[in-house]
Design a protein around this motif. Structure first.
Motif, PDB file in Angstrom:
ATOM      1  N   SER A 157       9.436  -8.395   3.804  1.00 36.86           N
ATOM      2  CA  SER A 157      10.743  -7.739   3.653  1.00 36.86           C
ATOM      3  C   SER A 157      10.613  -6.478   2.812  1.00 36.86           C
ATOM      4  CB  SER A 157      11.744  -8.700   3.001  1.00 36.86           C
ATOM      5  OG  SER A 157      12.001  -9.799   3.837  1.00 36.86           O
ATOM      6  N   PHE A 158       9.817  -6.576   1.748  1.00 36.85           N
ATOM      7  CA  PHE A 158       9.572  -5.422   0.875  1.00 36.85           C
ATOM      8  C   PHE A 158       8.874  -4.304   1.639  1.00 36.85           C
ATOM      9  CE2 PHE A 158       6.218  -3.382  -1.677  1.00 36.85           C
ATOM     10  CZ  PHE A 158       6.987  -2.696  -2.607  1.00 36.85           C
ATOM     11  N   LEU A 159       7.842  -4.649   2.412  1.00 40.23           N
ATOM     12  CA  LEU A 159       7.088  -3.636   3.159  1.00 40.23           C
ATOM     13  C   LEU A 159       7.963  -2.977   4.224  1.00 40.23           C
ATOM     14  CD1 LEU A 159       3.680  -5.514   3.567  1.00 40.23           C
ATOM     15  CD2 LEU A 159       4.145  -3.567   2.061  1.00 40.23           C
ATOM     16  N   CYS A 160       8.790  -3.760   4.884  1.00 45.80           N
ATOM     17  CA  CYS A 160       9.689  -3.194   5.895  1.00 45.80           C
ATOM     18  C   CYS A 160      10.707  -2.252   5.251  1.00 45.80           C
ATOM     19  CB  CYS A 160      10.406  -4.309   6.648  1.00 45.80           C
ATOM     20  SG  CYS A 160       9.360  -5.243   7.791  1.00 45.80           S
ATOM     21  N   ALA A 161      11.227  -2.658   4.097  1.00 44.59           N
ATOM     22  CA  ALA A 161      12.251  -1.852   3.419  1.00 44.59           C
ATOM     23  C   ALA A 161      11.689  -0.557   2.860  1.00 44.59           C
ATOM     24  CB  ALA A 161      12.893  -2.669   2.302  1.00 44.59           C
ATOM     25  N   MET A 177      -3.313  -7.722   2.463  1.00 44.14           N
ATOM     26  CA  MET A 177      -2.144  -8.136   1.689  1.00 44.14           C
ATOM     27  C   MET A 177      -1.788  -9.599   1.952  1.00 44.14           C
ATOM     28  SD  MET A 177       0.297  -4.755   1.572  1.00 44.14           S
ATOM     29  CE  MET A 177      -0.123  -3.842   3.042  1.00 44.14           C
ATOM     30  N   VAL A 178      -1.841 -10.001   3.212  1.00 47.78           N
ATOM     31  CA  VAL A 178      -1.588 -11.405   3.549  1.00 47.78           C
ATOM     32  C   VAL A 178      -2.625 -12.291   2.875  1.00 47.78           C
ATOM     33  CG1 VAL A 178      -1.566 -13.098   5.429  1.00 47.78           C
ATOM     34  CG2 VAL A 178      -0.432 -10.892   5.725  1.00 47.78           C
ATOM     35  N   GLY A 179      -3.881 -11.893   2.950  1.00 47.24           N
ATOM     36  CA  GLY A 179      -4.941 -12.668   2.315  1.00 47.24           C
ATOM     37  C   GLY A 179      -4.789 -12.759   0.812  1.00 47.24           C
ATOM     38  N   ALA A 180      -4.298 -11.685   0.197  1.00 51.15           N
ATOM     39  CA  ALA A 180      -4.114 -11.682  -1.261  1.00 51.15           C
ATOM     40  C   ALA A 180      -3.078 -12.714  -1.692  1.00 51.15           C
ATOM     41  CB  ALA A 180      -3.700 -10.287  -1.728  1.00 51.15           C
ATOM     42  N   VAL A 181      -2.050 -12.922  -0.873  1.00 54.22           N
ATOM     43  CA  VAL A 181      -1.053 -13.953  -1.175  1.00 54.22           C
ATOM     44  C   VAL A 181      -1.628 -15.341  -0.890  1.00 54.22           C
ATOM     45  CG1 VAL A 181       1.201 -14.906  -0.515  1.00 54.22           C
ATOM     46  CG2 VAL A 181       0.915 -12.428  -0.786  1.00 54.22           C
ATOM     47  N   LEU A 182      -2.281 -15.486   0.244  1.00 53.98           N
ATOM     48  CA  LEU A 182      -2.788 -16.806   0.631  1.00 53.98           C
ATOM     49  C   LEU A 182      -3.894 -17.309  -0.284  1.00 53.98           C
ATOM     50  CD1 LEU A 182      -2.925 -16.496   4.540  1.00 53.98           C
ATOM     51  CD2 LEU A 182      -1.158 -17.562   3.125  1.00 53.98           C
ATOM     52  N   THR A 183      -4.638 -16.409  -0.900  1.00 52.50           N
ATOM     53  CA  THR A 183      -5.767 -16.839  -1.728  1.00 52.50           C
ATOM     54  C   THR A 183      -5.347 -17.316  -3.109  1.00 52.50           C
ATOM     55  OG1 THR A 183      -8.070 -16.243  -2.270  1.00 52.50           O
ATOM     56  CG2 THR A 183      -6.378 -14.645  -2.841  1.00 52.50           C
ATOM     57  N   GLN A 184      -4.061 -17.226  -3.424  1.00 54.01           N
ATOM     58  CA  GLN A 184      -3.586 -17.749  -4.707  1.00 54.01           C
ATOM     59  C   GLN A 184      -3.863 -19.254  -4.774  1.00 54.01           C
ATOM     60  OE1 GLN A 184       0.562 -16.695  -4.574  1.00 54.01           O
ATOM     61  NE2 GLN A 184       0.226 -14.553  -5.077  1.00 54.01           N
ATOM     62  N   ASP A 205      -5.195  -6.923  -6.382  1.00 51.29           N
ATOM     63  CA  ASP A 205      -5.954  -7.101  -5.139  1.00 51.29           C
ATOM     64  C   ASP A 205      -5.429  -6.155  -4.065  1.00 51.29           C
ATOM     65  OD1 ASP A 205      -7.825  -9.102  -5.790  1.00 51.29           O
ATOM     66  OD2 ASP A 205      -6.440 -10.734  -5.323  1.00 51.29           O
ATOM     67  N   ILE A 206      -4.119  -6.099  -3.942  1.00 56.60           N
ATOM     68  CA  ILE A 206      -3.497  -5.258  -2.917  1.00 56.60           C
ATOM     69  C   ILE A 206      -3.768  -3.780  -3.191  1.00 56.60           C
ATOM     70  CG2 ILE A 206      -1.268  -4.484  -2.003  1.00 56.60           C
ATOM     71  CD1 ILE A 206      -0.294  -7.405  -2.333  1.00 56.60           C
ATOM     72  N   LEU A 207      -3.595  -3.359  -4.437  1.00 53.75           N
ATOM     73  CA  LEU A 207      -3.815  -1.949  -4.758  1.00 53.75           C
ATOM     74  C   LEU A 207      -5.264  -1.531  -4.512  1.00 53.75           C
ATOM     75  CD1 LEU A 207      -0.945  -2.010  -6.047  1.00 53.75           C
ATOM     76  CD2 LEU A 207      -1.855  -0.473  -7.790  1.00 53.75           C
ATOM     77  N   LEU A 208      -6.198  -2.371  -4.943  1.00 50.40           N
ATOM     78  CA  LEU A 208      -7.611  -2.005  -4.821  1.00 50.40           C
ATOM     79  C   LEU A 208      -8.091  -2.066  -3.380  1.00 50.40           C
ATOM     80  CD1 LEU A 208     -10.357  -1.277  -6.046  1.00 50.40           C
ATOM     81  CD2 LEU A 208     -10.719  -3.716  -6.503  1.00 50.40           C
ATOM     82  N   TYR A 209      -7.811  -3.174  -2.698  1.00 49.63           N
ATOM     83  CA  TYR A 209      -8.423  -3.401  -1.388  1.00 49.63           C
ATOM     84  C   TYR A 209      -7.589  -2.900  -0.210  1.00 49.63           C
ATOM     85  CZ  TYR A 209     -11.949  -6.151  -3.802  1.00 49.63           C
ATOM     86  OH  TYR A 209     -12.970  -6.542  -4.627  1.00 49.63           O
ATOM     87  N   ALA A 210      -6.283  -2.828  -0.358  1.00 49.60           N
ATOM     88  CA  ALA A 210      -5.455  -2.329   0.740  1.00 49.60           C
ATOM     89  C   ALA A 210      -5.139  -0.843   0.593  1.00 49.60           C
ATOM     90  CB  ALA A 210      -4.150  -3.132   0.831  1.00 49.60           C
ATOM     91  N   PHE A 211      -4.987  -0.379  -0.666  1.00 45.93           N
ATOM     92  CA  PHE A 211      -4.606   1.019  -0.906  1.00 45.93           C
ATOM     93  C   PHE A 211      -5.734   1.848  -1.522  1.00 45.93           C
ATOM     94  CE2 PHE A 211      -0.545  -1.026  -0.419  1.00 45.93           C
ATOM     95  CZ  PHE A 211       0.277  -0.063   0.140  1.00 45.93           C
ATOM     96  N   PRO A 221     -12.913  -8.922   3.482  1.00 48.39           N
ATOM     97  CA  PRO A 221     -13.077  -9.108   4.919  1.00 48.39           C
ATOM     98  C   PRO A 221     -11.732  -9.112   5.645  1.00 48.39           C
ATOM     99  CG  PRO A 221     -13.321 -11.208   3.783  1.00 48.39           C
ATOM    100  CD  PRO A 221     -13.164 -10.160   2.721  1.00 48.39           C
ATOM    101  N   ALA A 222     -11.368  -7.983   6.228  1.00 52.21           N
ATOM    102  CA  ALA A 222     -10.075  -7.875   6.914  1.00 52.21           C
ATOM    103  C   ALA A 222     -10.139  -6.718   7.897  1.00 52.21           C
ATOM    104  CB  ALA A 222      -8.949  -7.650   5.908  1.00 52.21           C
ATOM    105  N   ASP A 223      -9.305  -6.798   8.918  1.00 50.41           N
ATOM    106  CA  ASP A 223      -9.264  -5.749   9.945  1.00 50.41           C
ATOM    107  C   ASP A 223      -8.202  -4.698   9.667  1.00 50.41           C
ATOM    108  OD1 ASP A 223     -11.296  -7.002  11.459  1.00 50.41           O
ATOM    109  OD2 ASP A 223      -9.834  -8.359  12.372  1.00 50.41           O
ATOM    110  N   SER A 224      -7.367  -4.923   8.663  1.00 47.57           N
ATOM    111  CA  SER A 224      -6.302  -3.969   8.367  1.00 47.57           C
ATOM    112  C   SER A 224      -5.845  -4.144   6.932  1.00 47.57           C
ATOM    113  CB  SER A 224      -5.109  -4.196   9.306  1.00 47.57           C
ATOM    114  OG  SER A 224      -4.487  -5.451   9.025  1.00 47.57           O
ATOM    115  N   ALA A 225      -5.136  -3.145   6.433  1.00 42.66           N
ATOM    116  CA  ALA A 225      -4.569  -3.236   5.085  1.00 42.66           C
ATOM    117  C   ALA A 225      -3.548  -4.370   5.007  1.00 42.66           C
ATOM    118  CB  ALA A 225      -3.916  -1.913   4.700  1.00 42.66           C
ATOM    119  N   PHE A 226      -2.797  -4.577   6.088  1.00 41.07           N
ATOM    120  CA  PHE A 226      -1.824  -5.657   6.078  1.00 41.07           C
ATOM    121  C   PHE A 226      -2.511  -7.018   5.980  1.00 41.07           C
ATOM    122  CE2 PHE A 226       0.925  -8.717   8.408  1.00 41.07           C
ATOM    123  CZ  PHE A 226       1.958  -8.771   7.476  1.00 41.07           C
TER     124      PHE A 226
END
Length: 229
Positions: free
Chosen positions: A104-108, A42-49, A138-144, A34-39
């Motif tokens: 920082s990684f995503l910006c770089a 990614m935020v949710g994948a970190v927060l759900t730890q 999680d990021i690879l499957l759901y964001a990418f 459940p998200a409105d964007s790939a970003f």
């Protein structure tokens, strides 16, 4: 003396698909993540730890309320301010640092990630401080939308009780076993993982309720418990 190399786990693809069909019939499509964007994924994948999803939603809502669910805003935000916004997700100081590392990684690497192969993209995310295998997958499957099967505690619990996997098999060995058995199919992996989470919460809990389990007839654990009753 040379040691024998352990053979890779081979899962029965037909049985895995049968389990999937039974779960889908029981619960229906889960429409996850459940998200409105790939970003946001990614935020949710970190927060759900180590956090309940209801608490993650509260943290994300705090970010949205001030229009801060944005890559560059989080990247520029002071860590202590970010930590207070994501406090509902728990371990908020640690997760604030992890989100800052991710941003920082995503910006770089802006514009450089999508063309990468699945393996290269996974390695790239695993290089980020605070991103472990489950979060990366999680990021690879759901964001990418890459064909990476996410392994979590629920996967281990359900499939070990079904008698299909050893309890303490290493993450990578288990992930590869699912991917080999099912073939590369991100849509299937997406729905399957969501159904596993749903089933672990509804029936196959730490203290399971086998009376409401749609897999009970094929479950070694449930059959054994019934025999002991």
């Amino acid at each position: 003396m040379a040691t024998l190399k352990e053979s890779p786990l081979r899962l029965d693809g037909r049985r895995l698909r049968t389990v999937y069909s039974q779960l889908l019939q029981c619960y229906g499509p889960q429409h996850w993540w459940p998200a409105d964007s790939a970003f946001e994924v990614m935020v949710g994948a970190v927060l759900t730890q180590n956090a309940a999803w209801s608490n993650v939603e509260r943290a994300i809502q705090n970010l949205k309320a001030i229009d801060a669910l944005d890559l560059h805003q989080i990247d520029r935000m002071p860590p202590d301010e970010l930590a207070q916004l994501i406090r509902p997700a728990g371990y908020f100081n640690v997760k604030a640092r992890r989100l800052k590392h991710l941003c920082s990684f995503l910006c770089a690497h802006a514009g450089q990630l999508q063309p990468l192969s699945d393996k290269a993209l996974r390695r790239a995310f695993l290089s980020v401080n605070g991103i472990g295998p489950e979060t990366a997958d999680d990021i690879l499957l759901y964001a990418f939308e890459r064909p990476v099967f996410v392994i979590d505690a629920y996967t281990r619990r359900i499939f070990s009780r079904l008698g299909m996997v050893p309890t303490h098999l290493a993450y990578e060995a288990l992930r590869l076993a699912f991917e080999r058995a099912l073939g590369p199919d991100p849509e299937l992996f997406n729905e399957y993982h969501a159904l596993i989470v749903r089933h672990a919460k509804e029936a196959c809990r730490k203290q399971p309720d086998c009376t409401v389990c749609c897999l009970a007839r094929e479950c070694d654990w449930a059959v054994q418990q019934h025999a002991l009753a």
